[in-house]
Design a protein around this motif. Structure first.
Motif, PDB file in Angstrom:
ATOM      1  N   GLN A  11       0.653  -1.397   0.152  1.00  0.00           N
ATOM      2  CA  GLN A  11      -0.295  -0.435   0.306  1.00  0.00           C
ATOM      3  C   GLN A  11       1.080   1.424   0.140  1.00  0.00           C
ATOM      4  O   GLN A  11       0.715   2.111  -0.796  1.00  0.00           O
ATOM      5  N   GLU A  14       2.426   1.561  -3.480  1.00  0.00           N
ATOM      6  CA  GLU A  14       1.458   2.250  -4.258  1.00  0.00           C
ATOM      7  C   GLU A  14       0.646   3.201  -4.740  1.00  0.00           C
ATOM      8  O   GLU A  14       0.290   3.935  -5.434  1.00  0.00           O
ATOM      9  N   SER A  15       0.976   4.103  -3.032  1.00  0.00           N
ATOM     10  CA  SER A  15       0.175   5.640  -3.009  1.00  0.00           C
ATOM     11  C   SER A  15       1.455   6.560  -3.161  1.00  0.00           C
ATOM     12  O   SER A  15       1.303   7.495  -3.201  1.00  0.00           O
ATOM     13  N   ASP A  16       3.300   6.244  -3.220  1.00  0.00           N
ATOM     14  CA  ASP A  16       4.161   6.982  -2.529  1.00  0.00           C
ATOM     15  C   ASP A  16       5.163   6.368  -3.648  1.00  0.00           C
ATOM     16  O   ASP A  16       5.927   7.463  -4.288  1.00  0.00           O
ATOM     17  N   PHE A  18       5.053   4.459  -7.077  1.00  0.00           N
ATOM     18  CA  PHE A  18       4.993   4.013  -7.981  1.00  0.00           C
ATOM     19  C   PHE A  18       3.722   5.084  -8.691  1.00  0.00           C
ATOM     20  O   PHE A  18       4.367   4.905 -10.086  1.00  0.00           O
ATOM     21  N   PRO A  19       3.470   5.694  -8.177  1.00  0.00           N
ATOM     22  CA  PRO A  19       2.768   7.079  -8.956  1.00  0.00           C
ATOM     23  C   PRO A  19       3.642   8.565  -9.464  1.00  0.00           C
ATOM     24  O   PRO A  19       3.314   8.213 -10.964  1.00  0.00           O
ATOM     25  N   ASP A  20       5.161   7.985  -9.280  1.00  0.00           N
ATOM     26  CA  ASP A  20       5.866   8.369 -10.076  1.00  0.00           C
ATOM     27  C   ASP A  20       7.076   7.813 -10.462  1.00  0.00           C
ATOM     28  O   ASP A  20       7.732   7.919 -12.081  1.00  0.00           O
ATOM     29  N   GLY A  22       6.537   3.636 -10.936  1.00  0.00           N
ATOM     30  CA  GLY A  22       6.254   3.025 -11.344  1.00  0.00           C
ATOM     31  C   GLY A  22       5.656   2.102 -12.452  1.00  0.00           C
ATOM     32  O   GLY A  22       5.945   1.312 -13.283  1.00  0.00           O
ATOM     33  N   ALA A  23       5.858   3.126 -13.462  1.00  0.00           N
ATOM     34  CA  ALA A  23       4.606   2.590 -14.470  1.00  0.00           C
ATOM     35  C   ALA A  23       6.131   2.867 -15.390  1.00  0.00           C
ATOM     36  O   ALA A  23       6.802   2.018 -16.993  1.00  0.00           O
ATOM     37  N   THR A  37      11.004  10.935  -4.873  1.00  0.00           N
ATOM     38  CA  THR A  37      10.525  11.002  -4.923  1.00  0.00           C
ATOM     39  C   THR A  37       9.979  10.719  -3.479  1.00  0.00           C
ATOM     40  O   THR A  37       9.126  11.001  -3.468  1.00  0.00           O
TER      41      THR A  37
END
Length: 159
Positions: A11, A14-16, A18-20, A22-23, A37
């Motif tokens: 979790q 995912e919140s801290d 992956f948004p920066d 993760g892709a 990050t």
């Protein structure tokens, strides 16, 4: 089977994280990206999270290295660039009887939910670390009443 700790780590990622990053492919992630990050997390005041996340990210990179997916660990490189924890000053210990006797009434008079007050009483009475109390299993509390009869409606498992 996923553990509670594993779910918490996922979790947090995912919140801290992956948004920066993760892709991005794991081999494309650089120390500067990891540090950026972490700086975002520090900026919102979550210093403890900012200190933990590089270690968690590093575990992913180490697994990637062992699996042959990547060749370096950019999260390990930035460890010295993370802001230090600032503790809230002195934390004096209660060392005399009068102060010890004042602890339980202070717990009862504190603001907050009943469960918080009970947790503070448990910590005061047992002198365990908060993490130990939070992670305690129910069976560790069995038999504390000696031969007392369980209350009606108590689960037979814990009676």
């Amino acid at each position: 089977m996923e553990t509670q700790h594993g779910a918490s780590v996922l979790q947090q990622l995912e919140s801290d994280v992956f948004p920066d990053v993760g892709a991005k492919p794991i081999v494309a992630i650089t120390p500067l990206m990891v540090l950026a990050t972490i700086r975002i997390i520090e900026a919102r005041g979550a210093i403890d999270t900012a200190r933990r996340l590089p270690h968690r990210m590093s575990a992913i990179f180490v697994y990637g290295i062992a699996s042959g997916v990547c060749t370096n660990d950019p999260a390990a490189i930035i460890a010295s660039a993370i802001a230090p924890m600032k503790l809230g000053g002195r934390r004096p210990t209660v060392t005399n009887r009068e102060k010890v006797r004042a602890v339980l009434p202070a717990c009862d008079g504190a603001d907050g939910a009943t469960v918080i007050k009970l947790a503070m009483r448990l910590l005061a009475l047992t002198a365990v670390r908060p993490g130990e109390a939070a992670g305690a299993a129910w069976f560790e509390f069995e038999g504390l009443d000696g031969d007392a009869t369980p209350r009606s409606g108590a689960s037979p498992r814990y009676a």
